[in-house]
Design an enzyme around this catalytic site. Structure first.
Site, short mmCIF file in Angstrom:
data_model
loop_
_atom_site.label_atom_id
_atom_site.label_comp_id
_atom_site.label_asym_id
_atom_site.label_seq_id
_atom_site.Cartn_x
_atom_site.Cartn_y
_atom_site.Cartn_z
N ARG A 134 6.48 -1.01 -8.90
CA ARG A 134 5.71 0.11 -9.47
C ARG A 134 6.59 0.97 -10.36
O ARG A 134 6.15 1.45 -11.41
CB ARG A 134 5.15 1.01 -8.37
CG ARG A 134 4.27 0.32 -7.40
CD ARG A 134 3.96 1.25 -6.26
NE ARG A 134 2.89 2.13 -6.61
CZ ARG A 134 1.61 1.87 -6.44
NH1 ARG A 134 1.24 0.73 -5.91
NH2 ARG A 134 0.68 2.72 -6.79
N ASP B 107 -7.41 7.42 -10.43
CA ASP B 107 -7.79 7.76 -9.06
C ASP B 107 -8.55 9.08 -8.98
O ASP B 107 -9.32 9.29 -8.04
CB ASP B 107 -6.55 7.85 -8.16
CG ASP B 107 -6.17 6.50 -7.55
OD1 ASP B 107 -6.77 5.48 -7.94
OD2 ASP B 107 -5.28 6.48 -6.68
N TYR C 216 4.87 -10.64 -1.49
CA TYR C 216 5.08 -11.31 -2.78
C TYR C 216 6.44 -10.95 -3.36
O TYR C 216 7.03 -9.92 -3.00
CB TYR C 216 3.94 -11.00 -3.78
CG TYR C 216 3.60 -9.56 -4.05
CD1 TYR C 216 4.34 -8.79 -4.94
CD2 TYR C 216 2.50 -8.98 -3.45
CE1 TYR C 216 3.99 -7.48 -5.21
CE2 TYR C 216 2.14 -7.67 -3.71
CZ TYR C 216 2.89 -6.92 -4.58
OH TYR C 216 2.54 -5.62 -4.86
N GLU D 126 2.88 17.10 -16.14
CA GLU D 126 3.14 16.51 -14.81
C GLU D 126 3.71 17.59 -13.90
O GLU D 126 4.64 18.29 -14.28
CB GLU D 126 4.10 15.31 -14.96
CG GLU D 126 4.75 14.83 -13.68
CD GLU D 126 3.76 14.40 -12.60
OE1 GLU D 126 2.80 13.65 -12.89
OE2 GLU D 126 3.96 14.83 -11.43
C1 LIG Z 1 -0.63 0.36 -0.49
C2 LIG Z 1 -1.23 0.39 -1.87
C3 LIG Z 1 -1.18 -0.74 -2.67
C4 LIG Z 1 -1.75 -0.74 -3.95
N1 LIG Z 1 -1.69 -1.87 -4.70
C5 LIG Z 1 -2.23 -1.87 -5.93
C6 LIG Z 1 -2.15 -3.05 -6.76
O1 LIG Z 1 -1.58 -4.07 -6.36
N2 LIG Z 1 -2.73 -3.01 -8.02
C7 LIG Z 1 -3.35 -1.89 -8.47
O2 LIG Z 1 -3.84 -1.90 -9.61
N3 LIG Z 1 -3.43 -0.76 -7.72
C8 LIG Z 1 -2.89 -0.72 -6.47
N4 LIG Z 1 -2.96 0.42 -5.72
C9 LIG Z 1 -3.67 1.60 -6.24
C10 LIG Z 1 -2.82 2.38 -7.24
O3 LIG Z 1 -1.57 2.70 -6.67
C11 LIG Z 1 -3.51 3.68 -7.66
O4 LIG Z 1 -4.88 3.43 -7.90
C12 LIG Z 1 -2.87 4.23 -8.93
O5 LIG Z 1 -1.49 4.47 -8.73
C13 LIG Z 1 -3.56 5.49 -9.42
O6 LIG Z 1 -2.89 5.97 -10.57
P1 LIG Z 1 -3.23 7.41 -11.14
O7 LIG Z 1 -2.30 7.59 -12.29
O8 LIG Z 1 -4.68 7.57 -11.35
O9 LIG Z 1 -2.85 8.43 -9.97
P2 LIG Z 1 -1.41 8.75 -9.33
O10 LIG Z 1 -0.52 7.57 -9.33
O11 LIG Z 1 -1.68 9.42 -8.02
O12 LIG Z 1 -0.78 9.82 -10.35
C14 LIG Z 1 -1.23 11.14 -10.39
C15 LIG Z 1 -0.13 11.99 -11.06
O13 LIG Z 1 -0.64 13.29 -11.25
C16 LIG Z 1 0.31 14.24 -10.82
N5 LIG Z 1 -0.42 15.44 -10.42
C17 LIG Z 1 -1.21 15.59 -9.34
N6 LIG Z 1 -1.74 16.80 -9.30
C18 LIG Z 1 -1.30 17.45 -10.42
C19 LIG Z 1 -1.50 18.76 -10.92
N7 LIG Z 1 -2.29 19.64 -10.29
N8 LIG Z 1 -0.92 19.09 -12.09
C20 LIG Z 1 -0.12 18.20 -12.75
N9 LIG Z 1 0.13 16.94 -12.30
C21 LIG Z 1 -0.45 16.59 -11.14
C22 LIG Z 1 1.04 13.54 -9.69
O14 LIG Z 1 2.32 14.11 -9.42
C23 LIG Z 1 1.12 12.11 -10.20
O15 LIG Z 1 2.27 11.90 -11.01
C24 LIG Z 1 -2.39 0.44 -4.44
C25 LIG Z 1 -2.42 1.60 -3.64
C26 LIG Z 1 -1.85 1.58 -2.38
C27 LIG Z 1 -1.88 2.84 -1.55
#
Ligand SMILES: Cc1cc2nc3c(=O)[nH]c(=O)nc-3n(C[C@H](O)[C@H](O)[C@H](O)COP(=O)(O)OP(=O)(O)OC[C@H]3O[C@@H](n4cnc5c(N)ncnc54)[C@H](O)[C@@H]3O)c2cc1C
Length: 432
Positions: free
Chosen positions: A114, A299, A222, A41
């Site tokens: 979250r 994502d 909510y 991370e």
């Molecule tokens: C307003 C809003 C509301 C939402 N509501 C919902 C909901 O109700 N339900 C739902 O399921 N989803 C919801 N989402 C979507 C959800 O938040 C994301 O899809 C989800 O958090 C993605 O998770 P992730 O782990 O793929 O990416 P992220 O949460 O972006 O995590 C990526 C991680 O990688 C790390 N990182 C990045 N680059 C590097 C690098 N080069 N080297 C090492 N580490 C790195 C970052 O620091 C971070 O910790 C919502 C989004 C928004 C904006």
């Protein structure tokens, strides 16, 4: 299969880049499958920014499989209904009865902070022996003969038979391996979590998820943390999105965007956090997430607009599916990495593609104005509360193979007579 986890192993079976909800849940799942996993991370500490998150039954089913559902329930809230209302006149459009939804899918619909969900996975990873490293920014990826190698910002490298890139919307892995750009929706989201006693007089429904949809804006409320807090999300189309300003969507635009909305929405707007906002970006779906021994996840692979509340859930599902395919390998043998990665891609790409494109369509539908808005309202009001045609394909069990994936629901068009009738009625009430 490689023997169980050793936190100090020099060469783990899997490197997971990114310790968000996707990375941590995947690390936990892979460890349960008997693999040694290291998370890299970039931040100095593990953590999550933001307020609430909704977890539909396709996620709580997986939490249950992980033995984490009871712990999650203790941290979150099980709301009674999801109610959709028109943001201008507050009239109800449609609802989901969440007790019935739980009966149908076998698992609850939950809302949770979250940071509580993230901390839940962090604790689970620690208990399982995942090697958790912070301050590790990954800047490069390459395949090797026996796996893949990542390069860190300080020039060090790490290798493993499998690298999972869960580095989020602005993924370095995606930039390196795919090279596409994010897509701006021109919408921006503001969030807030406030003590419930501060908002009791605002006409809130303390036990429901309420979504107000309106012209170029919507507003979500909510409860969180056992009902002690209220989560709010305010989303609107920014007039400066195409202006070239880097931080478009600033707080000066927020009040104007909700000026003509109904009382319960307008009362919630002054409570939004104004020091941080989220430009709503996604990416066009892609078919290839696996590049040799580097797999995109969460994502990084399929960032959606959040309108289906499935972004984090899809990331959690990705990790569960990948681990299921790896743990189905013969005990005692080395994992067949390529077969597992192929199976992961074969089933997840199609499902996530649907969610991404449906979320975009959902956004267009929610933000309609004038006659199209009234026609939408007519169609939504005509929906039977207990018709699950819209939700089966997404809230049903997560598929492990493409043939388990349920068919997409095709909406049946309403007769034009129904639209005309209700359109006239609404116009008579002075609706916009
Ligand atoms: C307003 C809003 C509301 C939402 N509501 C919902 C909901 O109700 N339900 C739902 O399921 N989803 C919801 N989402 C979507 C959800 O938040 C994301 O899809 C989800 O958090 C993605 O998770 P992730 O782990 O793929 O990416 P992220 O949460 O972006 O995590 C990526 C991680 O990688 C790390 N990182 C990045 N680059 C590097 C690098 N080069 N080297 C090492 N580490 C790195 C970052 O620091 C971070 O910790 C919502 C989004 C928004 C904006």
């Amino acid at each position: 299969m490689t023997a169980a986890t050793s936190p100090t192993s020099d060469r783990p079976d899997v490197l997971v880049v990114g310790g968000g909800i996707g990375g941590l849940s995947t690390a936990f799942a892979l460890t349960r499958a008997g693999l040694s996993v290291r998370v890299l991370e970039r931040a100095k500490e593990f953590g999550e920014v933001g307020a609430g998150i909704q977890l539909a039954p396709n996620c709580t089913r997986i939490l249950d499989d992980y033995g984490l559902l009871d712990e999650a329930k203790g941290l979150g809230v099980l709301p009674e209904n999801i109610v959709m209302r028109d943001a201008l006149d507050a009239r109800e459009l449609t609802r989901l009865d969440l007790a019935d939804l739980e009966r149908r899918y076998g698992y609850p619909y939950m809302v949770i902070h979250r940071s509580d969900l993230h901390a839940l996975f962090l604790r689970a990873c620690r208990r399982a022996g995942v090697d958790l490293l912070t301050d590790q920014k990954v800047v490069g990826y390459e395949n090797t003969g026996a796996g893949a190698r990542v390069t860190l910002a300080d020039g060090r490298t790490q290798e493993a038979p499998l690298v999972v890139a869960a580095d989020g919307l602005h993924s370095t892995a995606r930039a390196t391996l795919v090279g596409d750009d994010v897509v701006s929706s021109r919408y921006v989201a503001y969030r807030a979590a406030v003590p419930i006693e501060e908002v009791r007089d605002n006409g809130i429904a303390e036990k429901d998820v309420v979504v107000y949809i309106g012209p170029r804006c919507h507003f979500v409320q909510y409860p969180l943390r056992g009902g002690e807090m209220l989560n709010q999300v305010a989303v609107f189309e920014s007039p400066t999105a195409d202006s070239g300003i880097e931080r478009w969507g600033g707080p000066d635009e927020l009040d104007a965007a909700f000026a003509v909305t109904c009382d319960p929405v307008r009362k919630g707007i002054p409570l939004m956090w104004r020091d941080r906002w989220w430009q709503m970006l996604d990416r066009d779906p892609i078919d290839t997430w696996v590049h040799g021994r580097v797999a995109l996840l969460g994502d990084a692979a399929h960032p959606p607009l959040q309108y289906m509340a499935q972004g984090a859930i899809m990331a959690i599902e990705d990790g569960w599916v990948l681990a299921q395919h790896l743990s189905r390998q013969q005990v005692g043998a080395s994992p067949n990495w390529s077969a597992a990665l192929a199976a992961y891609q074969a089933v997840r790409v199609e499902h996530c593609h649907r969610v991404q494109t449906t979320a975009r369509a959902w956004g267009r539908l929610w933000h309609l104005d004038d006659l199209p808005r009234r026609q939408r309202n007519t169609i939504m009001r005509a929906r039977d509360t207990y018709d699950y045609g819209f939700t089966d394909w997404v809230y049903g069990p997560t598929a492990l193979t493409p043939d388990e994936e349920p068919a997409m629901f095709t909406p049946v068009p309403l007769s034009s007579a129904a639209l005309e009738d209700d359109g006239a009625g609404l116009a008579g009430e002075g609706a916009r």
